[in-house]
Motif scaffolding. Structure first.
Motif, mmCIF file in Angstrom:
data_model
loop_
_atom_site.group_PDB
_atom_site.id
_atom_site.type_symbol
_atom_site.label_atom_id
_atom_site.label_comp_id
_atom_site.label_asym_id
_atom_site.label_seq_id
_atom_site.Cartn_x
_atom_site.Cartn_y
_atom_site.Cartn_z
ATOM 1 N N LEU A 128 0.901 -1.218 -0.097
ATOM 2 C CA LEU A 128 0.126 -0.085 0.245
ATOM 3 C C LEU A 128 0.791 1.119 -0.158
ATOM 4 N N PHE A 129 1.904 1.325 0.878
ATOM 5 C CA PHE A 129 2.774 2.312 0.839
ATOM 6 C C PHE A 129 3.428 2.653 -0.519
ATOM 7 N N VAL A 130 3.848 1.619 -1.261
ATOM 8 C CA VAL A 130 4.551 1.640 -2.642
ATOM 9 C C VAL A 130 3.382 2.464 -3.486
ATOM 10 N N LEU A 131 2.202 1.492 -3.504
ATOM 11 C CA LEU A 131 1.251 2.063 -4.315
ATOM 12 C C LEU A 131 0.784 3.787 -4.099
ATOM 13 N N MET A 132 0.750 3.933 -2.890
ATOM 14 C CA MET A 132 0.568 5.569 -2.484
ATOM 15 C C MET A 132 1.867 6.466 -2.816
ATOM 16 N N ALA A 133 2.793 5.687 -3.120
ATOM 17 C CA ALA A 133 4.209 6.387 -2.969
ATOM 18 C C ALA A 133 4.541 6.776 -4.629
ATOM 19 N N ARG A 134 4.065 5.855 -5.504
ATOM 20 C CA ARG A 134 4.276 5.983 -6.980
ATOM 21 C C ARG A 134 3.702 7.471 -7.456
ATOM 22 N N PRO A 135 2.287 7.639 -7.052
ATOM 23 C CA PRO A 135 1.915 8.888 -7.550
ATOM 24 C C PRO A 135 2.704 10.046 -7.097
ATOM 25 N N LEU A 136 3.030 10.106 -5.872
ATOM 26 C CA LEU A 136 3.976 10.898 -5.046
ATOM 27 C C LEU A 136 5.466 11.136 -6.078
ATOM 28 N N ALA A 137 5.923 9.769 -6.377
ATOM 29 C CA ALA A 137 7.024 9.751 -7.158
ATOM 30 C C ALA A 137 7.105 10.551 -8.582
ATOM 31 N N GLU A 138 5.569 10.432 -8.908
ATOM 32 C CA GLU A 138 5.509 11.091 -10.523
ATOM 33 C C GLU A 138 5.477 12.550 -10.158
ATOM 34 N N ARG A 139 4.867 13.124 -9.219
ATOM 35 C CA ARG A 139 5.006 14.533 -8.888
ATOM 36 C C ARG A 139 6.258 14.957 -8.676
ATOM 37 N N ILE A 140 7.389 13.981 -7.737
ATOM 38 C CA ILE A 140 8.606 14.488 -7.425
ATOM 39 C C ILE A 140 9.294 14.760 -8.859
ATOM 40 N N HIS A 141 9.065 13.651 -9.841
ATOM 41 C CA HIS A 141 9.981 13.763 -10.911
ATOM 42 C C HIS A 141 9.557 14.958 -11.835
ATOM 43 N N VAL A 142 8.063 15.230 -11.878
ATOM 44 C CA VAL A 142 7.726 16.252 -12.674
ATOM 45 C C VAL A 142 8.315 17.730 -12.161
ATOM 46 N N LEU A 143 8.117 17.723 -10.803
ATOM 47 C CA LEU A 143 8.594 19.003 -10.362
ATOM 48 C C LEU A 143 10.089 19.171 -10.470
ATOM 49 N N ARG A 144 10.804 18.017 -10.235
ATOM 50 C CA ARG A 144 12.131 17.956 -10.647
ATOM 51 C C ARG A 144 12.551 18.575 -11.936
ATOM 52 N N GLU A 145 11.734 17.861 -13.022
ATOM 53 C CA GLU A 145 11.988 18.807 -14.208
ATOM 54 C C GLU A 145 11.805 20.090 -14.453
ATOM 55 N N ARG A 146 10.936 20.501 -13.572
ATOM 56 C CA ARG A 146 10.135 21.857 -13.778
ATOM 57 C C ARG A 146 11.346 22.808 -12.995
ATOM 58 N N ALA A 147 12.049 22.169 -12.000
ATOM 59 C CA ALA A 147 13.045 22.987 -11.369
ATOM 60 C C ALA A 147 14.245 23.087 -12.037
ATOM 61 N N VAL A 148 14.574 22.204 -12.942
ATOM 62 C CA VAL A 148 15.794 22.101 -13.921
ATOM 63 C C VAL A 148 15.405 22.998 -14.588
ATOM 64 N N ALA A 149 14.278 22.884 -15.488
ATOM 65 C CA ALA A 149 14.203 24.008 -16.581
ATOM 66 C C ALA A 149 14.100 25.390 -15.899
ATOM 67 N N GLN A 150 13.470 25.676 -15.033
ATOM 68 C CA GLN A 150 13.459 26.947 -14.379
ATOM 69 C C GLN A 150 14.997 27.514 -14.084
ATOM 70 N N ALA A 151 15.767 26.708 -13.558
ATOM 71 C CA ALA A 151 17.076 27.018 -13.249
ATOM 72 C C ALA A 151 17.882 27.482 -14.264
#
Length: 363
Positions: free
Chosen positions: A176-199
């Motif tokens: 259950l933790f893994v299933l809940m963490a996967r959407p959170l990981a997707e958000r982290i991945h998107v936010l990381r890409e946005r942060a790199v692009a913004q930088a």
């Protein structure tokens, strides 16, 4: 087009990083469990007098340690199947050795808690690492072995297998933790890409602003006095007109060839133009993509030496476009002779003196 499998692997990595399984905190927690494992085993087996039983219990602990080490220390884009199989088999073997080392005459239910807990930890780590099938297969095998052990010591299959019952709720929670963490990981991945692009955007904007500031500063320092004199109706002499033209050419150099911008090059170019030498500076960006201060310093030294050595003709210094085997070239055309100095990507220099004039526009 992005590869879906590579994206899945990145998300698996982000999920694992989210739990921090390789962190020092998790390592300290596993060491604390090892201490508790040892204390509980000794306390629950205080009445065991068999050397073989204690040797088996110690061997089981060592096997669990190796399995845990494999799961925690194995890196890579995705947890390898070979490592998952090794960890699951070792956990099952450690459980089997530990259970069969417990003598029936002094058996206490507490004695099964340390090995079953250790196996549960290994299986949980496997599940979080993206290998839930191996974790569940290991847990089922561990239950079967515990049931066979229960038959062997006379307690029955159900009683023996029941000792591993708490393993399954823990695995369910891990899933259950893994299933809940996967959407959170997707958000982290998107936010990381946005942060790199913004930088990158901010860095490019800052660099452009700095360049504009540098050019405005040069314009203020060199052109404003001349413009003020023009507005004031000053009558320029022939020498002053020559200096104005040299100033204009120098300002163009700063815009057209920023890579060659240095006090020594600026002074050498000014003096060479005063002597009647035609100097053309170009910068197509090779050293902006991969800056190399040592190489640029050497190029400036060579250019200054060449400018100081000529009294007529043409000198063309160019930083070439990125992606070529050559970084820069300096062509000195004094009429009867033409020399071409080239610098490669690794900083190696070559000099050519062709008998036929070389057109600098084809460089």
């Amino acid at each position: 087009m992005p590869n879906p499998r590579s994206e899945d692997r990145e998300l698996d990595d982000a999920t694992v990083d989210l739990f921090g399984l390789g962190s020092s905190t998790v390592t300290r927690g596993l060491w604390a469990f090892a201490v508790v494992y040892t204390v509980v085993t000794i306390a629950a087996g205080w009445h065991i007098r068999s050397v073989h039983s204690w040797a088996g219990l110690v061997a089981g602990l060592m096997i669990f340690a190796v399995a845990t080490l494999i799961v925690q220390r194995t890196g890579g884009p995705r947890f390898p199947i070979s490592a998952a199989i090794s960890a699951a088999v070792l956990a099952v073997c450690g459980l089997a050795i530990s259970l069969w080392s417990l003598p029936a005459d002094s058996y206490l239910q507490l004695q099964t808690a340390p090995p079953v807990s250790a196996a549960t930890i290994v299986f949980t780590l496997l599940a979080v690492h993206g290998r839930p099938s191996f974790a569940w297969a290991g847990a089922v095998c561990g239950t079967l072995i515990a049931g066979l052990w229960g038959i062997a010591i006379g307690f029955g299959f159900v009683t023996g297998a029941g000792n591993t019952a708490f393993c399954y709720p823990v695995l369910v929670l891990a899933m259950l933790f893994v299933l809940m963490a996967r959407p959170l990981a997707e958000r982290i991945h998107v936010l990381r890409e946005r942060a790199v692009a913004q930088a990158a955007t901010e860095a490019a904007t800052a660099a452009a602003a700095a360049e504009r500031g540098r050019q405005l500063s040069q314009l203020e320092r060199r052109a404003r006095p001349i413009l003020s004199e023009i507005v004031g109706g000053h009558e320029f002499t022939i020498g002053e007109v020559a200096d104005v033209r040299l100033t204009e050419a120098q300002l163009r150099d700063g815009i057209r060839a920023p890579a060659w911008e240095s006090d020594r090059v600026r002074d050498a170019v000014w003096q060479a133009r005063r002597r009647g030498v035609s100097v053309l500076l170009l910068d197509d960006g090779a050293l902006s993509v991969a800056p190399d201060r040592d190489l640029m310093h050497r190029l400036c030294d060579v250019l200054v030496d060449e400018l100081e050595a000529v009294d007529s003709g043409q000198v063309t210094a160019r930083v070439l476009p990125p992606g070529r085997s050559l970084v820069a070239s300096i062509v000195v055309n004094t009429g009867p002779t033409i020399r071409r100095i080239e610098y490669g990507v690794g900083g190696e220099m070559s000099e050519h003196s062709p008998t036929v004039p070389v057109a600098t526009s084809d460089e």
